[in-house]
Motif scaffolding. Structure first.
Motif, short mmCIF file in Angstrom:
data_model
loop_
_atom_site.label_atom_id
_atom_site.label_comp_id
_atom_site.label_asym_id
_atom_site.label_seq_id
_atom_site.Cartn_x
_atom_site.Cartn_y
_atom_site.Cartn_z
N VAL A 92 39.51 53.50 40.49
CA VAL A 92 40.81 53.51 41.15
C VAL A 92 41.86 54.16 40.25
O VAL A 92 42.64 55.01 40.69
N VAL A 101 47.30 44.13 44.93
CA VAL A 101 46.26 44.58 45.85
C VAL A 101 44.94 44.09 45.31
O VAL A 101 44.63 44.29 44.12
N CYS A 109 52.37 46.72 39.49
CA CYS A 109 51.39 46.59 40.57
C CYS A 109 50.06 46.18 39.96
O CYS A 109 49.49 46.91 39.15
N ASP A 151 39.67 43.96 41.51
CA ASP A 151 38.47 44.11 42.31
C ASP A 151 37.66 42.83 42.14
O ASP A 151 37.09 42.59 41.08
N LEU A 156 40.65 44.72 51.91
CA LEU A 156 41.77 44.61 50.99
C LEU A 156 42.74 43.54 51.45
O LEU A 156 42.99 43.40 52.65
N LEU A 210 48.03 51.98 47.22
CA LEU A 210 48.76 51.12 46.29
C LEU A 210 50.26 51.18 46.56
O LEU A 210 50.80 52.26 46.82
N SER A 227 46.78 42.12 50.30
CA SER A 227 47.94 42.50 49.50
C SER A 227 49.14 41.65 49.87
O SER A 227 49.29 41.25 51.03
N TYR A 230 51.13 50.17 36.32
CA TYR A 230 49.87 49.83 36.99
C TYR A 230 49.05 48.96 36.05
O TYR A 230 48.82 49.32 34.88
N ARG A 266 40.63 43.71 46.14
CA ARG A 266 39.46 44.04 46.96
C ARG A 266 38.57 42.82 47.01
O ARG A 266 38.17 42.29 45.96
N TYR A 324 46.11 45.48 40.32
CA TYR A 324 44.93 45.74 41.16
C TYR A 324 43.77 44.95 40.60
O TYR A 324 43.47 45.01 39.39
N ILE A 363 41.69 53.61 48.15
CA ILE A 363 42.42 52.43 47.67
C ILE A 363 43.61 52.89 46.82
O ILE A 363 44.72 52.37 46.95
N GLN A 393 45.36 47.07 35.89
CA GLN A 393 44.04 46.86 36.48
C GLN A 393 43.37 45.74 35.70
O GLN A 393 43.16 45.84 34.49
#
Length: 277
Positions: free
Chosen positions: A45, A221, A181, A185, A252, A29, A254, A35, A223, A183, A25, A37
């Motif tokens: 990740v 992105v 970006c 989950d 995934l 990206l 995106s 980044y 999951r 991310y 994963i 999260q």
């Protein structure tokens, strides 16, 4: 982008294929300079990607954020108290029943998070969480190996910003910044950091977070396998169904094209890059 080496998190999932999935994963990206999260989970990740110019990790659980902060700032102290902690039902029950750990030091709160997740059973039982038991004793050498990496992990987290806010608020705060970006989950076992957050039941569900992410122009992105909630990808989003050598398939979504990285993934060609009508 992909890190050449990765430090294994002390809170990493022990299910088959978890580390492989996280590494791959990270390799998919989109290009970014910041980044973000949105649920910390075990940080797998983050730990499989090279550092960005800026990195922000969020979780609504104060206890799990305390764990990462203590590990980042006091790795030697945390490693020491974890090393001295026996595999013990008493230790486990204390950690499970201590709630928000009011009245204890940050170091003790962090240790109890580690106990709860390192001594709980694998898979769905980790969510309850459930005592690992004498039959699992032979596997208890794994957390000891993780302790040895805490100081290395602290160096990786040195410049990481830690937040403790609702994920939707973090999306709103960073959506207008360039190079971001996100991310997320959205699996059910990521909400609550695999059982460490007793307030998880009050957190907005993955569908609410997905709705907020669908409005941002930043790269996203997510999951979505095993979310526990029926959801549909936002219009125009790319989708990929990925398999790892062991474990469940990874799904995934995106708002950017998802690169097909054979042989890292076995990607369903009918799904990779497909736009949802």
């Amino acid at each position: 982008m992909r890190a050449d080496t990765a430090v294994v998190s002390p809170l990493a999932e022990r299910t088959a294929g978890a580390q492989e999935a996280a590494a791959r994963i990270a390799g998919m990206l989109p290009d970014h300079t910041h980044y973000v999260q949105l649920q910390s989970g075990g940080l797998e990740v983050l730990l499989h990607k090279p550092p960005s110019q800026a990195e922000t990790i969020n979780d609504t659980g104060l206890d799990i954020v305390t764990f990462w902060r203590v590990l980042r700032d006091r790795p030697h102290d945390l490693a020491r108290v974890c090393t001295l902690t026996p595999l013990s039902r008493i230790e486990f029950d204390t950690a499970r029943g201590s709630g928000s750990y009011l009245g204890v030091s940050d170091l003790e709160a962090a240790r109890r998070v580690w106990v709860l997740l390192s001594q709980s059973a694998d898979g769905p039982a980790r969510l309850r969480p459930q005592w690992r038991g004498i039959r699992r004793r032979r596997q208890h050498t794994e957390p000891r190996a993780d302790i040895a990496t805490m100081e290395t992990l602290a160096q990786r987290l040195k410049e990481v910003t830690l937040e403790c806010q609702p994920a939707v608020n973090v999306v709103e705060a960073h959506s207008g910044r360039s190079g971001v970006c996100f991310y997320a989950d959205l699996r059910a076992n990521q909400f609550g950091a695999q059982g460490a957050d007793p307030g998880a039941a009050f957190r907005p569900g993955p569908d609410v977070l997905l709705s907020a992410l669908a409005k941002t122009k930043a790269a996203v992105v997510v999951r979505v396998d095993h979310t526990g909630v029926e959801m549909t990808a936002p219009p125009g989003w790319a989708q990929a169904a990925l398999t790892v050598q062991s474990g469940h398939p990874v799904r995934l979504w995106s708002n950017r094209p998802l690169p097909v990285q054979q042989p890292l993934f076995d990607v369903d060609p009918a799904a990779a890059g497909k736009e949802t009508p």
